[in-house]
Write a protein that holds these residues in place. Structure first.
Motif, PDB file in Angstrom:
ATOM      1  N   ASP A 131       5.900   3.804  -3.090  1.00  0.00           N
ATOM      2  CA  ASP A 131       5.220   4.892  -3.881  1.00  0.00           C
ATOM      3  C   ASP A 131       4.148   4.155  -4.740  1.00  0.00           C
ATOM      4  O   ASP A 131       4.492   2.983  -5.174  1.00  0.00           O
ATOM      5  CB  ASP A 131       6.493   5.378  -4.617  1.00  0.00           C
ATOM      6  CG  ASP A 131       7.089   6.196  -3.783  1.00  0.00           C
ATOM      7  OD1 ASP A 131       7.034   6.818  -3.007  1.00  0.00           O
ATOM      8  OD2 ASP A 131       8.382   6.683  -4.628  1.00  0.00           O
ATOM      9  N   PHE A 132       3.132   4.979  -4.838  1.00  0.00           N
ATOM     10  CA  PHE A 132       2.120   4.269  -5.653  1.00  0.00           C
ATOM     11  C   PHE A 132       2.580   3.676  -6.963  1.00  0.00           C
ATOM     12  O   PHE A 132       1.929   2.591  -7.436  1.00  0.00           O
ATOM     13  CB  PHE A 132       1.051   5.377  -6.033  1.00  0.00           C
ATOM     14  CG  PHE A 132      -0.095   4.981  -6.741  1.00  0.00           C
ATOM     15  CD1 PHE A 132      -1.192   4.502  -5.809  1.00  0.00           C
ATOM     16  CD2 PHE A 132      -0.187   4.821  -8.115  1.00  0.00           C
ATOM     17  CE1 PHE A 132      -2.304   4.082  -6.611  1.00  0.00           C
ATOM     18  CE2 PHE A 132      -1.671   4.479  -8.460  1.00  0.00           C
ATOM     19  CZ  PHE A 132      -2.518   3.919  -7.804  1.00  0.00           C
ATOM     20  N   ALA A 134      -4.579   0.165  -2.444  1.00  0.00           N
ATOM     21  CA  ALA A 134      -4.212   1.406  -2.392  1.00  0.00           C
ATOM     22  C   ALA A 134      -5.120   2.533  -3.302  1.00  0.00           C
ATOM     23  O   ALA A 134      -4.603   3.212  -3.901  1.00  0.00           O
ATOM     24  CB  ALA A 134      -2.752   1.830  -2.556  1.00  0.00           C
ATOM     25  N   THR A 182       0.909  -1.209  -0.078  1.00  0.00           N
ATOM     26  CA  THR A 182      -0.018  -0.109   0.005  1.00  0.00           C
ATOM     27  C   THR A 182       0.816   1.208  -0.021  1.00  0.00           C
ATOM     28  O   THR A 182       2.253   1.114   0.074  1.00  0.00           O
ATOM     29  CB  THR A 182      -1.001  -0.157   1.311  1.00  0.00           C
ATOM     30  OG1 THR A 182      -1.907   0.891   1.020  1.00  0.00           O
ATOM     31  CG2 THR A 182      -0.163   0.135   2.540  1.00  0.00           C
ATOM     32  N   SER A 183       0.203   2.440   0.044  1.00  0.00           N
ATOM     33  CA  SER A 183       0.969   3.576   0.257  1.00  0.00           C
ATOM     34  C   SER A 183       0.666   4.267   1.607  1.00  0.00           C
ATOM     35  O   SER A 183      -0.374   3.662   2.306  1.00  0.00           O
ATOM     36  CB  SER A 183       0.620   4.720  -0.984  1.00  0.00           C
ATOM     37  OG  SER A 183      -0.955   4.905  -1.213  1.00  0.00           O
ATOM     38  N   ASN A 184       1.306   5.293   1.799  1.00  0.00           N
ATOM     39  CA  ASN A 184       0.914   5.938   3.150  1.00  0.00           C
ATOM     40  C   ASN A 184       0.899   7.564   3.112  1.00  0.00           C
ATOM     41  O   ASN A 184       0.838   8.007   4.170  1.00  0.00           O
ATOM     42  CB  ASN A 184       2.151   5.476   4.080  1.00  0.00           C
ATOM     43  CG  ASN A 184       3.493   6.294   3.866  1.00  0.00           C
ATOM     44  OD1 ASN A 184       3.604   6.931   2.618  1.00  0.00           O
ATOM     45  ND2 ASN A 184       4.539   5.977   4.487  1.00  0.00           N
ATOM     46  N   ASN A 185       0.244   7.938   1.966  1.00  0.00           N
ATOM     47  CA  ASN A 185       0.055   9.374   2.260  1.00  0.00           C
ATOM     48  C   ASN A 185      -1.077   9.848   1.230  1.00  0.00           C
ATOM     49  O   ASN A 185      -0.913  10.901   0.534  1.00  0.00           O
ATOM     50  CB  ASN A 185       1.246  10.344   1.960  1.00  0.00           C
ATOM     51  CG  ASN A 185       1.940   9.557   0.502  1.00  0.00           C
ATOM     52  OD1 ASN A 185       1.129   9.038  -0.419  1.00  0.00           O
ATOM     53  ND2 ASN A 185       3.196  10.161   0.173  1.00  0.00           N
ATOM     54  N   THR A 186      -1.870   8.966   1.252  1.00  0.00           N
ATOM     55  CA  THR A 186      -3.041   9.295   0.181  1.00  0.00           C
ATOM     56  C   THR A 186      -4.549   9.267   1.060  1.00  0.00           C
ATOM     57  O   THR A 186      -5.304   8.297   0.898  1.00  0.00           O
ATOM     58  CB  THR A 186      -3.460   8.219  -1.163  1.00  0.00           C
ATOM     59  OG1 THR A 186      -3.466   6.760  -0.484  1.00  0.00           O
ATOM     60  CG2 THR A 186      -2.321   8.393  -1.953  1.00  0.00           C
ATOM     61  N   ASP A 203       3.837  11.690  -5.282  1.00  0.00           N
ATOM     62  CA  ASP A 203       2.922  11.497  -4.372  1.00  0.00           C
ATOM     63  C   ASP A 203       2.020  12.540  -3.967  1.00  0.00           C
ATOM     64  O   ASP A 203       2.185  13.760  -4.692  1.00  0.00           O
ATOM     65  CB  ASP A 203       3.570  11.006  -2.923  1.00  0.00           C
ATOM     66  CG  ASP A 203       4.566  12.162  -2.474  1.00  0.00           C
ATOM     67  OD1 ASP A 203       4.133  13.258  -2.295  1.00  0.00           O
ATOM     68  OD2 ASP A 203       5.791  11.632  -2.398  1.00  0.00           O
ATOM     69  N   LEU A 224       3.525  -0.074  -6.825  1.00  0.00           N
ATOM     70  CA  LEU A 224       2.880  -1.187  -6.405  1.00  0.00           C
ATOM     71  C   LEU A 224       2.579  -2.403  -7.183  1.00  0.00           C
ATOM     72  O   LEU A 224       2.702  -3.573  -6.805  1.00  0.00           O
ATOM     73  CB  LEU A 224       1.408  -0.624  -5.702  1.00  0.00           C
ATOM     74  CG  LEU A 224       1.621   0.294  -4.410  1.00  0.00           C
ATOM     75  CD1 LEU A 224       0.171   0.769  -4.125  1.00  0.00           C
ATOM     76  CD2 LEU A 224       2.034  -0.534  -3.351  1.00  0.00           C
ATOM     77  N   SER A 261       4.626  -0.429   2.835  1.00  0.00           N
ATOM     78  CA  SER A 261       4.378   0.935   2.142  1.00  0.00           C
ATOM     79  C   SER A 261       5.394   1.097   0.963  1.00  0.00           C
ATOM     80  O   SER A 261       6.723   1.090   1.093  1.00  0.00           O
ATOM     81  CB  SER A 261       4.370   1.943   3.204  1.00  0.00           C
ATOM     82  OG  SER A 261       3.278   2.107   4.011  1.00  0.00           O
TER      83      SER A 261
END
Length: 285
Positions: free
Chosen positions: A92-93, A110, A52-56, A181, A96, A90
């Protein structure tokens, strides 16, 4: 002497046999564990490793050092239905989908939109979330509710996202500027390096709340019902895809999905009846 040697030989032989039996037992346990993992489509029995990502925000983000968000809670609930423990990684998108195909984790979750190009790379479960795209901008940008107003404007997009891939069709004439991001795209908008940020409606609303002095809004919105988000698994991993499809139906049926939707998208329209997932994306029809 002869009898002693014989007894020692018997003891040694018994020890060898015991070790051999122990080795066979360990191998059988390992084989059983591996077989169970293969049957579930996961790399490690009992665990669902999630990329997954961690800033969306509100999909996936960190809060007080803990990963949270709609996608995090929903895939965790699905894992519980499958009696699997979720473990998150986590990235970057943009990284993935290649990573899930390289077996770095079992599933990507994500808010990954299901597109024709992406289904060539990975297999998608049924869609679990559909909403709107929005173009976040300041009042003086000249951007309005008309698509033609983006002509010649510098518009930020999340690199590799569905808004990036479909920008030429959805906002034709815009000068697309790609960012890795949401944070860097938002800063570019804040600092006037771009005129707008074309992104999912929810995360854009969170950015507007972060910079109230800028009076950001989304005058242009585009329905995203043809591009629902779906969980992505390695190409050919039919066992896991099928199990996750079943788990999605269960978390919708028991009310978990709607509870999480209301929690993370309190200002969005609330779907009901036939508007609830699972969704079949155009790319999967």
């Amino acid at each position: 002497m002869g009898k002693f040697r014989s007894a020692r030989g018997v003891a040694a032989a018994a020890a060898v046999l015991a070790l051999a039996a122990t080795g066979c037992g360990s191998g059988s346990a390992a084989d059983a564990s591996s077989s169970a993992a293969n049957a579930s489509g996961v790399a490690q029995a009992g665990t669902l490793k999630v990329g997954t990502s961690n800033n969306t925000k509100p999909y996936t983000y960190e809060e007080n050092g803990k990963l949270t968000g709609f996608d995090v809670d929903l895939i965790s609930a699905a894992a519980q239905k499958l009696k699997l423990k979720p473990q998150f990684v986590s990235l970057d998108f943009a990284g993935l989908l290649p990573a899930v195909n390289n077996r770095q984790f079992d599933v990507a979750a994500a808010a990954v939109g299901i597109t024709t190009d992406r289904v060539k790379m990975v297999d998608f479960c049924d869609g679990y979330l559909a909403g709107y795209f929005g173009l976040l901008t300041a009042a003086k940008s000249g951007i309005t509710s008309k698509v033609s107003s983006v002509e010649g404007k510098k518009i930020a997009v999340l690199q590799g996202s569905i808004t990036d891939v479909n920008s030429a069709t959805l906002i034709p004439g815009a000068q697309i500027v790609r960012f890795p991001d949401n944070n860097t795209a938002a800063l570019a908008l804040k600092n006037g390096r771009v005129d707008g940020f074309f992104n999912d409606y929810g995360p854009n609303r969170a950015i507007a709340g972060k910079y109230p002095a800028l009076h950001l809004s989304q005058p242009l919105t585009v329905p995203a019902t043809d591009f629902p988000a779906g969980w992505a698994v390695r190409k050919g991993n039919t066992p896991l895809r099928s199990k996750l499809d079943t788990a999605l139906k269960e978390v919708v049926a028991d009310g978990t999905w709607l509870k999480l939707y209301k929690k993370y998208f309190p200002e969005d329209p609330v779907p009901s009846g036939s508007q609830l997932p699972p969704y079949k994306a155009k790319a999967l029809k």
